[in-house]
Design an enzyme around this catalytic site. Structure first.
Site, PDB file in Angstrom:
ATOM      1  N   GLU A 122      -8.661  13.856  10.513  1.00  0.00           N
ATOM      2  CA  GLU A 122      -8.022  13.159   9.397  1.00  0.00           C
ATOM      3  C   GLU A 122      -7.835  14.154   8.264  1.00  0.00           C
ATOM      4  OE1 GLU A 122      -8.950   9.838   5.908  1.00  0.00           O
ATOM      5  OE2 GLU A 122     -10.404  10.124   7.520  1.00  0.00           O
ATOM      6  N   ILE A 123      -6.674  14.109   7.646  1.00  0.00           N
ATOM      7  CA  ILE A 123      -6.406  14.866   6.426  1.00  0.00           C
ATOM      8  C   ILE A 123      -6.100  13.823   5.360  1.00  0.00           C
ATOM      9  CG2 ILE A 123      -4.939  16.574   5.294  1.00  0.00           C
ATOM     10  CD1 ILE A 123      -6.492  17.772   7.618  1.00  0.00           C
TER      11      ILE A 123
END
Length: 185
Positions: A122-123
């Site tokens: 996840e960013i």
């Protein structure tokens, strides 16, 4: 200058930061290339006492999921510009899904995608929201109180809890007031 030792109370431990995450992978070369090219990681020297390469046979790595599910296990990295990351993923033809989390009118963008072995990444721009331990920053409205009374009690509770900074306390108070106004009208 060393790290000062101090006594820890309650459930706290003398942790400093996340040191590393270990993933079993099919190919160290492919995984290293992915993390360097996509996330900008740099290679570091491994401890000389390691007598293994870190790769494993294909049969021990789970098959990559065909669907990107943000609720699956993942590791999350904060960034300052999720749109830039999105463009890079598109240029590299890496499939991703997006999500938005909203809290108190603040929107946090999230991107989810898999590495070559199917591990999810996840960013996000989660730094927009402060990380506040609930036990240290109470947010519940006392029963049978006026808005002014609630504000004063909350300020008093937060000032007694020195781990909440003034900025965080003001941010929380503003959001609490907005939530109370939304609820009462």
């Amino acid at each position: 200058m060393g790290i000062q030792e101090k006594e820890f109370t309650g459930n706290s431990l003398p942790l400093l930061s996340l040191n590393h995450v270990s993933f079993v992978c099919r190919s160290v070369r492919d995984s290293a290339k992915f993390y360097q090219d996509v996330l900008g990681f740099v290679l570091i020297k491994r401890p000389s006492s390691f007598n293994f390469e870190g790769a494993c046979p294909d049969t021990t790595v789970p098959k990559a999921p065909s669907v990107i599910n943000p609720k699956d296990n993942h590791i999350s990295f904060q960034c300052t510009d999720t749109n830039l990351v999105k463009r890079k993923l598109e240029e590299m033809a890496i499939e991703y899904v997006t999500a938005v989390v909203e809290e108190g009118g603040i929107q946090v963008g999230q991107l989810f995608f898999h590495d070559p072995d199917g591990y999810m990444i996840e960013i996000c721009d989660c730094q927009k929201l402060p990380v506040l331990p609930l036990s240290l920053c109470p947010l519940k409205k006392p029963p049978h109180s006026t808005l002014a009374n609630t504000q004063e009690k909350l300020r008093s509770m937060m000032s007694a809890k020195s781990l909440c900074s003034a900025g965080e306390a003001n941010w929380m108070l503003d959001n609490l007031i907005n939530d109370i106004v939304d609820i009462t009208f």
